[in-house]
Design an enzyme around this catalytic site. Structure first.
Site, PDB file in Angstrom:
ATOM      1  N   GLY A  21       0.817  -1.213   0.000  1.00  0.00           N
ATOM      2  CA  GLY A  21       0.000   0.000   0.000  1.00  0.00           C
ATOM      3  C   GLY A  21       0.844   1.252   0.000  1.00  0.00           C
ATOM      4  N   ILE A  26       0.225   6.661   4.404  1.00  0.00           N
ATOM      5  CA  ILE A  26       1.243   6.212   5.345  1.00  0.00           C
ATOM      6  C   ILE A  26       2.270   5.313   4.662  1.00  0.00           C
ATOM      7  CG2 ILE A  26       1.620   4.776   7.396  1.00  0.00           C
ATOM      8  CD1 ILE A  26      -1.036   5.818   8.482  1.00  0.00           C
ATOM      9  N   GLY A  27       1.802   4.473   3.741  1.00  0.00           N
ATOM     10  CA  GLY A  27       2.719   3.566   3.054  1.00  0.00           C
ATOM     11  C   GLY A  27       3.781   4.305   2.266  1.00  0.00           C
ATOM     12  N   SER A 146      -4.719  -1.211  14.305  1.00  0.00           N
ATOM     13  CA  SER A 146      -5.448   0.002  14.666  1.00  0.00           C
ATOM     14  C   SER A 146      -6.071  -0.213  16.035  1.00  0.00           C
ATOM     15  CB  SER A 146      -6.550   0.276  13.636  1.00  0.00           C
ATOM     16  OG  SER A 146      -7.478   1.225  14.112  1.00  0.00           O
ATOM     17  N   TYR A 171     -14.200  -4.025   9.806  1.00  0.00           N
ATOM     18  CA  TYR A 171     -12.876  -3.390   9.871  1.00  0.00           C
ATOM     19  C   TYR A 171     -12.194  -3.743  11.195  1.00  0.00           C
ATOM     20  CZ  TYR A 171      -9.250   0.199   9.963  1.00  0.00           C
ATOM     21  OH  TYR A 171      -8.048   0.845  10.043  1.00  0.00           O
TER      22      TYR A 171
END
Length: 290
Positions: A21, A26-27, A146, A171
């Site tokens: 990603g 962020i990746g 997360s 999620y």
């Protein structure tokens, strides 16, 4: 730990990193900083145009950077296998990619999309790359989880969430799976005496495209941290000599003690591992008989 910054990172010359990603958010920030410190970086992403643009951005920011694009669709196990076949070395595997809060859909292999992409795709990728990771001194696997893990529950009798689907529940379940996978990987690596550690991270609320907020997106992004700041926990997890494996690194680089009973259950983690191996066909054979 709170005084840590990317300037604290060691020289990574000679180290090979894969960031899933990494075409944005962020990746991309993670890949950029790893390249800045000398690592040979693969930008692993589904979209070739975005992946290529990320590679060019890194090369502009870091002249002479060793960076390449690799096509990886975590929602397609055949794509995961093709990607892994092209890898010749990996010291740092940053399992960063993810999707969030989408309507119920399925991967190409028929798994619920968030669980299939965020967990099963990364589980398979890590297992397929395991021989290379074990051959690399001081290898690390960083799984981006997360704090949403706390909202997750794994019902092994309904992994497809066909009895009742909620986008946030799905999620949270996928992020719980990321955390359980990290802890079980660490336990198995330790039992095998492998020079490999697993670390999980929670980057905090970051301005990325993972959640689509419609007309509210520009306003909400103003109160979120930048991708560069969101990447700090991944960079710390990937490079800090203070970590020994099995940690859960939070957005302020403080270690999180998970509160969920599921996270504390080695039985749940082991069952998830075995179910994931059955679903993906990836067995982590080098650690299986430890």
């Amino acid at each position: 730990m709170t005084n840590w910054s990317p300037a604290s990172m060691p020289d990574l010359t000679g180290r090979a990193a894969i960031v899933t990603g990494a075409s944005g958010g962020i990746g991309l920030a993670t890949a950029l900083e790893l390249a800045r410190h000398g690592a040979r970086v693969v930008v692993a992403a589904r979209d070739a145009a975005k992946g290529g643009a990320a590679v060019e951005l890194i090369r502009r920011e870091v002249p002479g950077a060793h960076v390449a694009y690799g096509r990886l669709d975590l929602a397609d196990l055949a794509s995961v296998r093709r990607f892994a076949e092209d890898v010749d070395r990996v010291d740092l595997l940053i399992n960063n990619a993810g999707i969030a809060m989408v309507s119920r859909q399925e991967t190409k292999d028929g798994f619920e999309l968030q669980f299939g992409t965020n967990h099963l795709g990364h589980f398979a990728l890590t297992g397929l790359l395991l021989p290379l990771l074990l051959a690399a001194p001081g290898a690390r696997v960083v799984n981006v989880s997360s704090d949403a893990y706390a909202a997750g529950r794994i019902d092994f009798d309904d992994l497809g969430m066909e009895r009742g689907y909620g986008a946030m529940a799905a999620y949270g379940r996928s992020k719980l799976a990321n955390l359980l996978f990290t802890l079980e990987l660490q336990r198995r690596a330790q039992r095998a005496g492998a020079d490999l550690i697993g670390v999980a991270t929670h980057p905090g609320m970051t301005a990325t495209g993972i959640v689509k907020l419609g007309p509210l997106q520009p306003l909400v992004r103003l109160v979120l941290k930048s991708p560069a700041r969101g990447a700090l926990s991944s960079l710390y997890a990937a490079t800090s000599p203070a970590l020994r494996g099995g940690e859960f690194v939070g957005p302020k680089l403080k270690l999180i003690t998970p509160s969920s009973r599921s996270v504390r259950s080695e039985e749940v983690a082991e069952r998830l591992w075995e179910v994931s191996a059955e679903l993906t066909g990836v067995r982590f054979e080098a650690l299986a008989h430890s």
